[in-house]
Design a protein around this motif. Structure first.
Motif, short mmCIF file in Angstrom:
data_model
loop_
_atom_site.label_atom_id
_atom_site.label_comp_id
_atom_site.label_asym_id
_atom_site.label_seq_id
_atom_site.Cartn_x
_atom_site.Cartn_y
_atom_site.Cartn_z
N ALA A 142 14.30 3.01 -3.12
CA ALA A 142 13.74 4.31 -3.52
C ALA A 142 12.79 4.12 -4.69
O ALA A 142 12.97 3.23 -5.52
CB ALA A 142 14.85 5.27 -3.91
N ILE A 143 11.77 4.96 -4.72
CA ILE A 143 10.87 4.96 -5.88
C ILE A 143 10.92 6.35 -6.51
O ILE A 143 10.74 7.36 -5.83
CB ILE A 143 9.40 4.65 -5.47
N PHE A 144 11.25 6.37 -7.80
CA PHE A 144 11.16 7.60 -8.58
C PHE A 144 10.16 7.26 -9.69
O PHE A 144 10.54 6.81 -10.77
CB PHE A 144 12.52 7.99 -9.17
N THR B 43 5.50 7.56 -10.30
CA THR B 43 4.35 8.46 -10.19
C THR B 43 4.53 9.34 -8.94
O THR B 43 4.27 10.54 -8.95
CB THR B 43 3.06 7.62 -10.06
N GLY B 44 4.98 8.71 -7.85
CA GLY B 44 5.32 9.45 -6.63
C GLY B 44 6.81 9.28 -6.36
O GLY B 44 7.50 8.57 -7.10
N CYS B 45 7.30 9.92 -5.31
CA CYS B 45 8.71 9.68 -4.97
C CYS B 45 8.89 9.55 -3.47
O CYS B 45 8.18 10.21 -2.69
CB CYS B 45 9.61 10.76 -5.56
N ASN B 46 9.82 8.67 -3.10
CA ASN B 46 9.96 8.34 -1.69
C ASN B 46 11.13 7.37 -1.52
O ASN B 46 11.62 6.82 -2.52
CB ASN B 46 8.65 7.67 -1.23
N ALA B 47 11.57 7.18 -0.27
CA ALA B 47 12.64 6.20 -0.03
C ALA B 47 12.51 5.61 1.37
O ALA B 47 11.88 6.21 2.25
CB ALA B 47 14.00 6.86 -0.19
N PHE C 148 0.88 -1.16 0.00
CA PHE C 148 0.00 0.00 0.00
C PHE C 148 0.93 1.22 0.00
O PHE C 148 1.50 1.58 1.03
CB PHE C 148 -0.88 -0.05 1.26
N SER C 149 1.09 1.84 -1.16
CA SER C 149 2.15 2.85 -1.31
C SER C 149 1.67 4.27 -1.06
O SER C 149 1.72 5.13 -1.96
CB SER C 149 2.78 2.71 -2.69
N TYR C 150 1.22 4.48 0.15
CA TYR C 150 0.74 5.79 0.61
C TYR C 150 1.18 5.93 2.06
O TYR C 150 1.45 4.92 2.71
CB TYR C 150 -0.80 5.85 0.49
N PRO C 151 1.26 7.16 2.58
CA PRO C 151 1.75 7.30 3.95
C PRO C 151 0.79 6.69 4.97
O PRO C 151 -0.40 7.02 4.95
CB PRO C 151 1.86 8.82 4.14
N ALA C 152 1.30 5.82 5.81
CA ALA C 152 0.43 5.16 6.79
C ALA C 152 1.14 5.01 8.13
O ALA C 152 2.34 4.76 8.18
CB ALA C 152 0.01 3.79 6.26
N ILE D 286 2.81 -3.20 3.55
CA ILE D 286 4.13 -2.56 3.39
C ILE D 286 4.05 -1.40 2.40
O ILE D 286 3.12 -1.30 1.60
CB ILE D 286 5.20 -3.56 2.92
N ASN D 287 5.08 -0.58 2.44
CA ASN D 287 5.22 0.50 1.46
C ASN D 287 6.11 -0.01 0.32
O ASN D 287 7.00 -0.85 0.54
CB ASN D 287 5.87 1.71 2.15
N ASP D 288 5.92 0.53 -0.89
CA ASP D 288 6.73 0.06 -2.03
C ASP D 288 8.23 0.29 -1.83
O ASP D 288 9.06 -0.50 -2.30
CB ASP D 288 6.24 0.68 -3.35
N TRP E 165 -4.04 10.72 1.41
CA TRP E 165 -3.83 10.20 0.06
C TRP E 165 -2.77 11.05 -0.63
O TRP E 165 -2.66 12.26 -0.36
CB TRP E 165 -5.11 10.28 -0.77
N THR E 166 -2.03 10.45 -1.53
CA THR E 166 -1.07 11.19 -2.36
C THR E 166 -1.33 10.78 -3.82
O THR E 166 -2.28 10.05 -4.09
CB THR E 166 0.38 10.85 -1.96
N LYS E 167 -0.48 11.23 -4.73
CA LYS E 167 -0.52 10.83 -6.14
C LYS E 167 -1.88 11.04 -6.79
O LYS E 167 -2.32 10.24 -7.62
CB LYS E 167 -0.08 9.37 -6.28
C1 BGC Z 1 3.57 7.81 -1.49
C2 BGC Z 1 4.61 6.86 -0.97
C3 BGC Z 1 5.17 6.04 -2.09
C4 BGC Z 1 5.63 6.92 -3.24
C5 BGC Z 1 6.11 6.10 -4.42
C6 BGC Z 1 4.12 8.62 -2.65
O1 BGC Z 1 3.12 9.43 -3.18
O2 BGC Z 1 3.10 8.67 -0.48
O3 BGC Z 1 4.06 6.01 0.01
O4 BGC Z 1 6.25 5.28 -1.61
O5 BGC Z 1 4.58 7.75 -3.66
O6 BGC Z 1 5.13 5.24 -4.89
#
Ligand code: BGC
Length: 515
Positions: free
Chosen positions: A247-249, A251-255, A174-178, A226-228, A191-193
């Motif tokens: 790290a994900i670069f 649609t969204g970005c995060n590490a 679930f790739s959103y802040p939790a 988990i987060n991606d 929610w993001t993205k």
């Molecule tokens: C989300 C993160 C996610 C990232 C990459 C962000 O918008 O909040 O949880 O890791 O996008 O998918």
């Protein structure tokens, strides 16, 4: 800031965009457009000095998030206590709710089967998320997911192998802040993205998913959420021990990275959940680790350091969550194409580009006025175009927007695409530099995934170069530097399965009182 630092920024910003550009020139521009590009370059270019200032502030915000809840960067606790051994085994069902698709996988982890560590096999189905779902109701979302799980379970014959008494373990990416109080629980912070599904924020997504799966009597048991980024780190570490960050670069970005529990001020080291984990993974007191999902897309929500252009401000204002994800809105794939579109619309409205198209009343102009019609792959393809007289870019405009740009329009569009992508890559390096600087990490691999990292032809090189500038590595090109970007293994499928297997192993040891 010292006067000399100020002066350096000025000097760097006066370097002409043409000197910095890597694109071959295709047409001479009239002075009005030359000037316009100088202006845009001043707005978009991030100098080495500015990069360092951003990284400094980034480090402070990462620290703040570790100390207290409710900070700009949340630094979420993931309850993943260690990297995998590479020997994890099992068959796990995984669910990945991405920005565009829902992916369901059956992952088989082979452990060190036949001497090869970190091996796995995977069968998957991908379902496109209908646009209406992203702004609909919570019930629609959970129903959609449960339906797809049911279809997958049936198609793969899993309903014959598993039962309600002996369910198949399930992992959920679930790739959103939790906020997580346990690994099988996750309260959505925001929610993001571009998602805006009502009735999910502030709720435990694990609980809602479990209820829907139960209604359908599916033979599965949710083990972890988990987060991606955490998945990318774990999947990559499964066969590359040099992995330091996931790290994900995209649609969204995060590490995510593995932090010392002692550095996480908001966590009590005597917390029973930590001591229980270290008892079974053999970690000594004071040496416990915890994977942190930074959620650094929220960096600089107070707007203290990032230079935002009027185009960025507009994207933020018109987004479902204005004031949130400031850093992400400048650097992630969801927004790069939209920034590009807004710049083109601005130039067009001011009579600087697409004038023949306007005179001819081209239908395509309407497309250009439609928000989010251009995605990041448009920018990637422009920069990838090696064709004579840039016919691939011409085709792209024709097919995506029904526009037939002049040579000058094309030349301007190419330059703008480059400026936006360069800024994005340089900013992406800041988050990683801040984690490494703060943690004293001097070498290792940043396992990266996401459409921008994988599909933009120049992202990785630009990212590496910016990292080299921040750390003053010898030679301008950071590609050979000690901290490298690598392609992550499948975090949201295999990574999620490994985490579920680690958690099952832990539970078994606790149940059997094994060390
Ligand atoms: C989300 C993160 C996610 C990232 C990459 C962000 O918008 O909040 O949880 O890791 O996008 O998918």
């Amino acid at each position: 800031m010292t006067p000399s630092a100020n002066q350096r920024i000025d000097e760097e910003s006066y370097t002409s965009w043409r000197q910095r550009s890597e694109l071959a020139k295709m047409a001479d521009l009239p002075p009005s457009l030359e000037q316009e590009l100088v202006r845009l370059d001043r707005e978009f270019w991030i100098s080495s000095t500015k990069l360092k200032q951003i990284v400094q502030r980034f480090r402070e915000e990462l620290e703040e998030g570790l100390v207290k809840d409710g900070q700009s960067i949340p630094m979420n606790i993931s309850w993943v206590h260690n990297l995998p051994s590479g020997r994890e085994k099992g068959t796990i069902l995984t669910l990945d709710l991405g920005g565009t698709n829902l992916r369901v996988c059956k992952v088989t982890l082979l452990g060190d089967h036949e001497g090869g560590k970190g091996k796995s096999t995977l069968e998957q189905e991908q379902y496109r998320l209908p646009q209406s779902l992203k702004t609909g109701s919570a019930d629609n979302l959970w129903t959609f997911i449960a339906e797809k799980v049911a279809a997958f379970v049936q198609a793969k014959g899993l309903d014959r192998q598993y039962s309600l008494e002996k369910p198949m373990p399930l992992g959920f990416t679930f790739s959103y802040p939790a906020t997580q109080h346990r690994i099988d629980h996750a309260i959505l912070q925001t929610w993001t993205k571009g998602f805006d599904i009502h009735g999910v924020e502030g709720e435990d997504v694990a609980k809602h998913l479990r209820e829907k799966l139960k209604e359908r009597k599916l033979p599965v048991q949710l083990i972890c959420v988990i987060n991606d980024t955490v998945g990318a780190m774990i999947a990559s570490a499964y066969n590359d021990p040099a992995t330091i960050i996931g790290a994900i670069f995209g649609t969204g970005c995060n590490a995510a990275y593995l932090a010392h529990v002692s550095s996480i001020g908001k966590l009590d080291p005597d917390d029973e959940r930590i001591t229980a984990a270290s008892t079974h993974n053999g970690t000594n007191k004071g040496k416990e680790m915890m994977a942190i999902n930074c959620e650094y897309g929220a960096f600089d929500n107070a707007h203290r350091v990032l230079p935002r252009t009027p185009y960025d401000k507009r994207i933020d204002e018109e987004s479902p969550r204005p004031g949130e994800q400031t850093f992400e809105k400048l650097s992630a794939g969801l927004y790069l194409g939209e920034i590009f579109r807004l710049v083109l619309v601005d130039l067009m409205d001011r009579g600087l580009v697409f004038q023949t198209q306007k005179e001819e009343g081209k239908e395509g102009l309407k497309n250009l006025y439609r928000p989010y019609t251009i995605d990041t792959s448009f920018l990637s393809q422009i920069e990838d175009d090696q064709s004579p007289s840039f016919s691939a870019t011409r085709d792209l405009f024709a097919q995506t927007l029904a526009l037939d740009p002049s040579d000058i329009d094309l030349e301007v569009a190419r330059r703008i695409a480059e400026m936006i992508a360069v800024r994005g890559a340089r900013l992406c390096a800041c988050g990683i530099a801040a984690i490494c600087g703060k943690e004293g990490i001097q070498s290792g691999n940043v396992a990266a995934d996401g459409s921008v990292a994988n599909k933009h032809p120049k992202f990785k090189r630009r990212w590496a170069r910016a990292l080299g500038e921040v750390f003053d590595w010898e030679g301008a090109d950071g590609v050979k530097g000690p901290i490298r970007i690598t392609s992550a293994e499948d975090g949201s499928g295999v990574g999620c399965a490994i985490i579920a297997a680690m958690e099952l192993e832990r539970r078994e040891k606790v149940a059997n009182k094994l060390p």
